[in-house]
Enzyme design. Structure first.
Site, PDB file in Angstrom:
ATOM      1  N   HIS A  58       0.864  -1.181   0.000  1.00 16.80           N
ATOM      2  CA  HIS A  58       0.000   0.000   0.000  1.00 16.80           C
ATOM      3  C   HIS A  58       0.907   1.240   0.000  1.00 16.80           C
ATOM      4  O   HIS A  58       2.016   1.187   0.551  1.00 16.80           O
ATOM      5  CB  HIS A  58      -0.837  -0.037   1.277  1.00 16.80           C
ATOM      6  CG  HIS A  58      -1.923   0.989   1.358  1.00 16.80           C
ATOM      7  ND1 HIS A  58      -1.691   2.286   1.731  1.00 16.80           N
ATOM      8  CD2 HIS A  58      -3.251   0.902   1.116  1.00 16.80           C
ATOM      9  CE1 HIS A  58      -2.834   2.948   1.728  1.00 16.80           C
ATOM     10  NE2 HIS A  58      -3.795   2.138   1.358  1.00 16.80           N
ATOM     11  N   ASP A  99       2.568  -4.853   8.054  1.00 16.15           N
ATOM     12  CA  ASP A  99       1.382  -4.015   7.886  1.00 16.15           C
ATOM     13  C   ASP A  99       0.160  -4.927   7.972  1.00 16.15           C
ATOM     14  O   ASP A  99      -0.190  -5.612   7.011  1.00 16.15           O
ATOM     15  CB  ASP A  99       1.468  -3.298   6.530  1.00 16.15           C
ATOM     16  CG  ASP A  99       0.190  -2.551   6.185  1.00 16.15           C
ATOM     17  OD1 ASP A  99      -0.762  -2.607   6.983  1.00 16.15           O
ATOM     18  OD2 ASP A  99       0.152  -1.914   5.116  1.00 16.15           O
ATOM     19  N   GLN A 144      -4.973  -5.311   6.856  1.00 17.47           N
ATOM     20  CA  GLN A 144      -5.973  -6.195   6.243  1.00 17.47           C
ATOM     21  C   GLN A 144      -5.941  -7.607   6.808  1.00 17.47           C
ATOM     22  O   GLN A 144      -6.671  -8.470   6.334  1.00 17.47           O
ATOM     23  CB  GLN A 144      -5.752  -6.264   4.717  1.00 17.47           C
ATOM     24  CG  GLN A 144      -5.819  -4.948   3.991  1.00 17.47           C
ATOM     25  CD  GLN A 144      -7.235  -4.384   3.917  1.00 17.47           C
ATOM     26  OE1 GLN A 144      -8.216  -5.071   4.210  1.00 17.47           O
ATOM     27  NE2 GLN A 144      -7.344  -3.135   3.524  1.00 17.47           N
ATOM     28  N   LYS A 204     -10.878  -0.468   9.911  1.00 14.79           N
ATOM     29  CA  LYS A 204     -11.021  -1.683   9.089  1.00 14.79           C
ATOM     30  C   LYS A 204     -11.348  -2.890   9.967  1.00 14.79           C
ATOM     31  O   LYS A 204     -11.475  -4.008   9.495  1.00 14.79           O
ATOM     32  CB  LYS A 204      -9.731  -1.943   8.313  1.00 14.79           C
ATOM     33  CG  LYS A 204      -9.429  -0.856   7.276  1.00 14.79           C
ATOM     34  CD  LYS A 204      -8.138  -1.147   6.548  1.00 14.79           C
ATOM     35  CE  LYS A 204      -7.569   0.063   5.869  1.00 14.79           C
ATOM     36  NZ  LYS A 204      -8.200   0.374   4.585  1.00 14.79           N
ATOM     37  N   CYS A 242      -4.653   2.483  -3.884  1.00 12.68           N
ATOM     38  CA  CYS A 242      -3.409   2.963  -3.258  1.00 12.68           C
ATOM     39  C   CYS A 242      -2.271   1.975  -3.454  1.00 12.68           C
ATOM     40  O   CYS A 242      -1.394   1.842  -2.584  1.00 12.68           O
ATOM     41  CB  CYS A 242      -3.591   3.232  -1.758  1.00 12.68           C
ATOM     42  SG  CYS A 242      -4.725   4.550  -1.406  1.00 12.68           S
TER      43      CYS A 242
HETATM   44  C1  PLP Z   1      -2.686  -2.799   3.485  1.00  7.33           C
HETATM   45  C2  PLP Z   1      -2.969  -1.422   3.983  1.00  7.33           C
HETATM   46  N1  PLP Z   1      -2.023  -0.724   4.614  1.00  7.33           N
HETATM   47  C3  PLP Z   1      -2.242   0.507   5.085  1.00  7.33           C
HETATM   48  C4  PLP Z   1      -3.450   1.132   4.913  1.00  7.33           C
HETATM   49  C5  PLP Z   1      -3.633   2.522   5.440  1.00  7.33           C
HETATM   50  O1  PLP Z   1      -4.601   2.534   6.414  1.00  7.33           O
HETATM   51  P1  PLP Z   1      -5.156   3.929   7.001  1.00  7.33           P
HETATM   52  O2  PLP Z   1      -5.581   4.732   5.824  1.00  7.33           O
HETATM   53  O3  PLP Z   1      -6.301   3.513   7.858  1.00  7.33           O
HETATM   54  O4  PLP Z   1      -4.051   4.551   7.769  1.00  7.33           O
HETATM   55  C6  PLP Z   1      -4.462   0.458   4.248  1.00  7.33           C
HETATM   56  C7  PLP Z   1      -5.764   1.118   4.017  1.00  7.33           C
HETATM   57  O5  PLP Z   1      -6.263   1.235   2.939  1.00  7.33           O
HETATM   58  C8  PLP Z   1      -4.223  -0.844   3.767  1.00  7.33           C
HETATM   59  O6  PLP Z   1      -5.170  -1.521   3.122  1.00  7.33           O
END
Ligand code: PLP
Lengths: 408, 150
Positions: free
Chosen positions: A125, A202, A205, A228, A366
């Site tokens: 991401h 990370d 998900q 999430k 993203c």
């Molecule tokens: C795999 C992953 N990492 C990081 C993020 C970033 O999360 P946040 O926007 O809640 O900080 C997301 C959210 O879309 C994600 O799917």
């Protein structure tokens, strides 16, 4: 508890699922972007404001004590959820993004030097790309990318080849938000550690879909977002091993993170408060605690079992559609089906499905470098939660077929 | 007409499938690139401007039906128009897709562009429809920067 047998009851816990969208029942398949909140979470927030609202860690009065207790209780729930050793290792942030930024600017600035390498994967991401890019630019360090195969899996042999004594950090997504791939983090962490590298996972998900265990995976840093995980937005978590946290300089500074301040010298507060400057998102943390209670009650094993069935059913149904290609066909997947249609752009698919009440995400999610890897400008993505039903997947399939017919 | 039929009128679906003036224009005098960062739409526009008149133009790129049809129809509409007329048309089009939902609009005066009358009902799609136009203006001005739909 079987989710299938209790699906109506479970759905009733989520008031928004009864919304009408363009005159149709909402079919919410955008859970990887953000999940809905059960009444238990919504009520915990009103309850906080109606009965306990106050600042934390600062008051002798009862409300402040209650608020502090509830906030710290939430931290304990997170600790237990992740199986961390101590609540000192649990830092509340605004979300996964801020958690990664905290590590990049505190641990990263201190430990990454010119010529060092940071290793990430093609499926990251943007939140797990850009902070490292900036850090590398600042320090003259090198960002390396480990490749994936056509199914969307990390090629482990390539990953091993990229590791060396120069590798100071490996930062990898646990479950890809675009492909659904579940990465073998235990194997990755063990290998990275053998080169002396630290590992950030990370988990944005992964935590919604299955049990994670800090002792079992032995990662150094783990991040996720509340929103999430059926909790409010604006709250997230950074887990960091205590020995590492102890050596890290503060991230932001101000109130709450100090023990004593004089104009000559400031002594920082103990862990984890040293990393929580200012008044935090108190009701968000409390809501997160209730969300964790909710899914713990359902049982993460039950959630995984049910969602795996949904994923299997969805994959079968969508695979039967001519013209439709699934992007991300890893052996280990969770919660996500990304797809492209030969004849229709994802953006048009998204609008058409919306008019049928079906919410999916379209675009690059993203993960622009990943789109490039699969040579598509964008995909449509259906992502599941335990409150989704098999009938909703049928509706999705029918609606996609309608789209193909109209554009065909 | 339902909302969806209004958004995806036959004309739009047709231009999406068989875009007009699609391709390269090696003899161009002006060129610009446009991007819609949110959805990854990408467009390239080349113009041949002679004596302040757009005598030929072509576009290429990838995008959704709305953005492709908009580019296709736009190229047909501004061909052989003066720069000034093209800019006026842009203003009209911009108003058509961004004005308030309840504003009365006389679709007749928009000619072929009237098929985009349904777009204002879909705020998420306004940028798709206007990308080609923003890129056109940036090509006319020969700006060497990527047009974005802000
Ligand atoms: C795999 C992953 N990492 C990081 C993020 C970033 O999360 P946040 O926007 O809640 O900080 C997301 C959210 O879309 C994600 O799917």
């Amino acid at each position: 508890m079987s989710i299938l047998q209790n699906i109506n009851e479970i759905r009733n816990d989520f008031p928004i699922l009864s919304e009408q969208i363009h005159g149709r029942d909402l079919v919410y398949l955008d859970n990887a972007a953000s999940t809905h909140k059960p009444l238990q979470v919504i009520n915990s927030i009103s309850n906080h404001y109606e009965h306990n609202n106050s600042n934390i860690h600062r008051g002798v009065h009862l409300l402040s004590q209650r608020a502090t207790e509830n906030y710290e209780n939430a931290r304990e729930k997170v600790r237990n959820f992740l199986n961390a050793k101590s609540t000192q290792e649990i830092i509340f942030t605004r979300g996964a993004t801020e958690s990664i930024n905290l590590i990049a600017s505190s641990w990263g600035r201190k430990n990454i030097n010119a010529g060092d390498e940071i290793l990430i994967s093609t499926m990251e991401h943007h939140a797990n790309i850009v902070p490292w890019q900036l850090l590398c630019q600042e320090k003259g360090a090198i960002l390396k990318i480990t490749a994936i195969n056509d199914d969307g899996e990390i090629i482990f042999e390539e990953f091993e080849k990229l590791l060396s004594e120069k590798t100071k950090l490996v930062s990898i997504v646990h479950v890809s938000n675009t492909l659904g791939t579940v990465n073998p983090i235990e194997k990755i962490i063990e290998k990275a550690h053998s080169f002396g590298a630290k590992v950030l996972i990370d988990g944005a998900q992964s935590v919604p879909h299955f049990k994670v265990d800090m002792q079992k995976c032995n990662c150094d840093f783990f991040v996720f977002s509340g929103h999430k995980l059926y909790a409010p937005s604006g709250i997230g978590v950074l887990y960091t091993k205590k020995v590492i946290l102890e050596s890290m300089p503060p991230y932001q500074s101000g109130g709450d993170m100090i023990l004593s301040v004089s104009f000559e010298k400031t002594t920082f507060n103990e862990l984890p408060f040293k990393f929580e400057a200012g008044t935090p998102n108190i009701e968000g943390a409390i809501g997160l605690g209730f969300a964790i209670d909710y899914i713990t009650n359902l049982g993460l094993e039950n959630i995984k079992k049910y969602e795996d069935e949904l994923l299997k059913y969805g994959t079968e149904k969508l695979s039967q559609i001519n013209d439709l290609r699934i992007i991300g066909t890893a052996k280990e997947k969770a919660g996500v089906i990304s797809f492209v249609l030969d004849s229709v752009h994802p953006h048009d698919v998204g609008t058409m499905l919306d008019l049928d009440g079906i919410a999916i995400r379209t675009g690059h999610h993203c993960t622009e470098p990943l789109m490039k890897r699969f040579k598509v400008p964008a995909t449509s993505r259906a992502s599941f939660a335990f409150y989704n039903s098999f009938q909703e997947i049928d509706k999705l399939t029918e609606s996609i077929q309608k789209v193909i017919k109209m554009f065909g | 007409m339902t909302e969806i039929q209004q958004l995806y009128q036959e004309v739009i679906l047709d231009h999406n499938k068989n875009p007009r003036n699609f391709g390269e224009l090696p003899s161009c005098t002006n060129h610009a690139e446009g991007k819609n960062p949110l959805c990854g739409d990408h467009i390239d526009i080349s113009l041949l401007i002679e004596n302040d008149v757009i005598t030929d133009l072509k576009f290429s790129g990838s995008g959704c039906a709305i953005s492709k049809a908009s580019a296709s129809i736009m190229t047909s509409e501004v061909k052989n128009k003066s720069i000034l007329e093209a800019k006026e048309l842009f203003e009209q089009f911009h108003d058509l897709v961004t004005c308030a939902k309840d504003k009365e609009i006389d679709l007749d005066k928009f000619g072929k562009l009237a098929v985009f009358g349904g777009v204002r009902e879909f705020p998420a799609r306004v940028k798709c429809a206007s990308l080609a136009w923003h890129t056109l203006i940036s090509a006319i001005d020969n700006k060497n920067e990527i047009a974005i739909t802000e």
